[in-house]
Enzyme design. Sequence first.
Site, PDB file in Angstrom:
ATOM      1  N   LYS A   1       0.353  13.121  -7.288  1.00  0.00           N
ATOM      2  CA  LYS A   1       0.697  11.782  -6.786  1.00  0.00           C
ATOM      3  C   LYS A   1       1.630  11.135  -7.787  1.00  0.00           C
ATOM      4  O   LYS A   1       1.590  11.429  -8.980  1.00  0.00           O
ATOM      5  CB  LYS A   1      -0.569  10.927  -6.638  1.00  0.00           C
ATOM      6  CG  LYS A   1      -0.407   9.786  -5.649  1.00  0.00           C
ATOM      7  CD  LYS A   1      -0.608  10.261  -4.211  1.00  0.00           C
ATOM      8  CE  LYS A   1      -0.455   9.143  -3.210  1.00  0.00           C
ATOM      9  NZ  LYS A   1      -0.870   9.584  -1.862  1.00  0.00           N
TER      10      LYS A   1
HETATM   11  P1  NAD Z   1       2.631   1.304   4.462  1.00  0.00           P
HETATM   12  O1  NAD Z   1       3.289   0.713   3.271  1.00  0.00           O
HETATM   13  O2  NAD Z   1       3.453   1.852   5.560  1.00  0.00           O
HETATM   14  O3  NAD Z   1       1.604   0.232   5.107  1.00  0.00           O
HETATM   15  C1  NAD Z   1       0.610  -0.413   4.370  1.00  0.00           C
HETATM   16  C2  NAD Z   1       0.035  -1.519   5.253  1.00  0.00           C
HETATM   17  O4  NAD Z   1      -1.081  -2.113   4.567  1.00  0.00           O
HETATM   18  C3  NAD Z   1       1.006  -2.647   5.549  1.00  0.00           C
HETATM   19  O5  NAD Z   1       0.799  -3.105   6.880  1.00  0.00           O
HETATM   20  C4  NAD Z   1       0.559  -3.737   4.570  1.00  0.00           C
HETATM   21  O6  NAD Z   1       0.883  -5.044   5.028  1.00  0.00           O
HETATM   22  C5  NAD Z   1      -0.920  -3.520   4.568  1.00  0.00           C
HETATM   23  N1  NAD Z   1      -1.591  -4.097   3.400  1.00  0.00           N
HETATM   24  C6  NAD Z   1      -1.211  -4.042   2.107  1.00  0.00           C
HETATM   25  N2  NAD Z   1      -2.060  -4.739   1.335  1.00  0.00           N
HETATM   26  C7  NAD Z   1      -2.997  -5.239   2.169  1.00  0.00           C
HETATM   27  C8  NAD Z   1      -4.134  -6.044   1.977  1.00  0.00           C
HETATM   28  N3  NAD Z   1      -4.495  -6.445   0.759  1.00  0.00           N
HETATM   29  N4  NAD Z   1      -4.872  -6.390   3.076  1.00  0.00           N
HETATM   30  C9  NAD Z   1      -4.513  -5.980   4.315  1.00  0.00           C
HETATM   31  N5  NAD Z   1      -3.441  -5.217   4.540  1.00  0.00           N
HETATM   32  C10 NAD Z   1      -2.699  -4.842   3.485  1.00  0.00           C
HETATM   33  O7  NAD Z   1       1.638   2.427   3.867  1.00  0.00           O
HETATM   34  P2  NAD Z   1       1.016   3.679   4.635  1.00  0.00           P
HETATM   35  O8  NAD Z   1       1.886   4.843   4.395  1.00  0.00           O
HETATM   36  O9  NAD Z   1       0.634   3.275   6.011  1.00  0.00           O
HETATM   37  O10 NAD Z   1      -0.295   3.921   3.758  1.00  0.00           O
HETATM   38  C11 NAD Z   1      -1.505   3.191   3.974  1.00  0.00           C
HETATM   39  C12 NAD Z   1      -2.656   3.946   3.336  1.00  0.00           C
HETATM   40  O11 NAD Z   1      -2.731   5.261   3.899  1.00  0.00           O
HETATM   41  C13 NAD Z   1      -2.552   4.167   1.833  1.00  0.00           C
HETATM   42  O12 NAD Z   1      -3.867   4.184   1.283  1.00  0.00           O
HETATM   43  C14 NAD Z   1      -1.947   5.551   1.723  1.00  0.00           C
HETATM   44  O13 NAD Z   1      -2.227   6.164   0.481  1.00  0.00           O
HETATM   45  C15 NAD Z   1      -2.662   6.223   2.869  1.00  0.00           C
HETATM   46  N6  NAD Z   1      -2.011   7.432   3.383  1.00  0.00           N
HETATM   47  C16 NAD Z   1      -0.724   7.420   3.820  1.00  0.00           C
HETATM   48  C17 NAD Z   1      -0.169   8.588   4.324  1.00  0.00           C
HETATM   49  C18 NAD Z   1       1.219   8.629   4.903  1.00  0.00           C
HETATM   50  O14 NAD Z   1       1.602   9.700   5.417  1.00  0.00           O
HETATM   51  N7  NAD Z   1       1.984   7.566   4.877  1.00  0.00           N
HETATM   52  C19 NAD Z   1      -0.915   9.770   4.355  1.00  0.00           C
HETATM   53  C20 NAD Z   1      -2.246   9.749   3.913  1.00  0.00           C
HETATM   54  C21 NAD Z   1      -2.771   8.569   3.435  1.00  0.00           C
END
Ligand code: NAD
Length: 416
Positions: free
Chosen positions: A106
């Site tokens: 990561k």
């Molecule tokens: P992103 O940046 O596209 O979206 C994050 C979302 O969370 C946004 O809508 C943001 O407004 C919201 N957010 C941030 N802080 C917040 C808070 N305090 N309260 C409520 N909402 C909040 O990110 P993503 O890629 O969707 O990732 C989200 C999660 O999923 C992370 O934990 C990431 O590690 C995990 N993840 C992502 C992927 C991927 O392929 N993108 C894969 C596996 C896991």
Amino acid sequence: MAGHGSVFGAMLQEFEGAARILNLDQGIWKMLTHPRRQIVVSCPVQMDNGEIEVFTGYRVQYNITLGPAKGGIRYHPGVTLDEVSALAAWMTWKCAVAQLPFGGGKGGVICDPTKMSRRELEALTRRYTAEIIDAIGPDKDVPAPDVNTNEQIMAWFSDTYSMHVGHTSTAVVTGKPVEMGGSLGRREATGRGVMISARESARYLGFALKGATVAVQGFGNVGAIAAQLLAEEGALIVGVTDWQGGVYNAAGLDIPALQAHVARHKTVAGFTGGEALAAADIFGLPVDILIPAALENQITDTNAGQVKARLVIEGANGPTTPAAHQALHARGVFVVPDILANAGGVSVSYFEWVQDRHGYFWSEREVNERLETKMVQAFDAVLKTAQHYNVDMRTAAYIVAINRVATVTRMRGMYA
Ligand code: NAD
């Protein structure tokens, strides 16, 4: 993000519960609880106002026993080495649960991308890539997007690496634009995997997705796509929150309209197709399924008691603290852990890496079919393990993962 206590500590607690049940030998236990490499870099960037800022970046390769390190890069003011190390460890277990030939890694950069111009983000991305360049590569470590990073950032990453090695290298990073070697279906893959996990869990628990009510925290790549695909299965997405607020509609939110609102306003707040919902109220909504899809440490021992859902699908990494997880499990809430529920993203990242290395690309249907097979196989393996050991799904997922990594560690033996 790491403000509620050590995220790495939470990962260790989860690991230990499973390792104890497995009676894991002490040597392997020690090897699997230490990050293989932690890289810290300083990235100077000339900002648009002419001043130079220095951003701290990390890349952690937690374990590379099964293959190259694999895992996203996060841009966020709250990034810490503790958090990146935990996320890298979770990638290790996730790749093992999904039976991918990858270890776990990561990256993260302490920055606030919402306050940076496109040019500043490009400069930061290129400098960060250059600073970690010796450690990455298609056979070494393959990054991907995470919170606040996207296809464009992966494109800059890939270009910088390619310029350094002197030829176009597409397989150095996944989550790229499709035009430059990305995979069809990658953008939707994590959300699709979340939907499949919800569908398989609902089937096991004996209720239908059609008509089931859902609350989603976070409406980014993971949350928005999960909401969209669950709505397409007939579920009612009644509540959604993000970092600026939330919306609620008992009859079900119009998800395509909400996505269009977010494209314009960068937040779900202010959406007129429902009433306002305070961010903290998402966890207590009277729903069947709760999907945390924002950040870690969101469901804690202070709000776990409010959760009314019978099913929690962890779209985010580490959204539930160990104490909260214990409380939910004790109340009979079925929690599908992050290292299983959100493994769809890295699974299609693996498909992207395979396609790049072959120079031969699959149709979206083929990608989605292979993803479906992977997710269902992983879900079944974890569920069977949970039943066999009479443990919760998280402990079961760790048992599956630790077993796979430990077996290969023993086979490879000690290099001294
Ligand atoms: P992103 O940046 O596209 O979206 C994050 C979302 O969370 C946004 O809508 C943001 O407004 C919201 N957010 C941030 N802080 C917040 C808070 N305090 N309260 C409520 N909402 C909040 O990110 P993503 O890629 O969707 O990732 C989200 C999660 O999923 C992370 O934990 C990431 O590690 C995990 N993840 C992502 C992927 C991927 O392929 N993108 C894969 C596996 C896991």
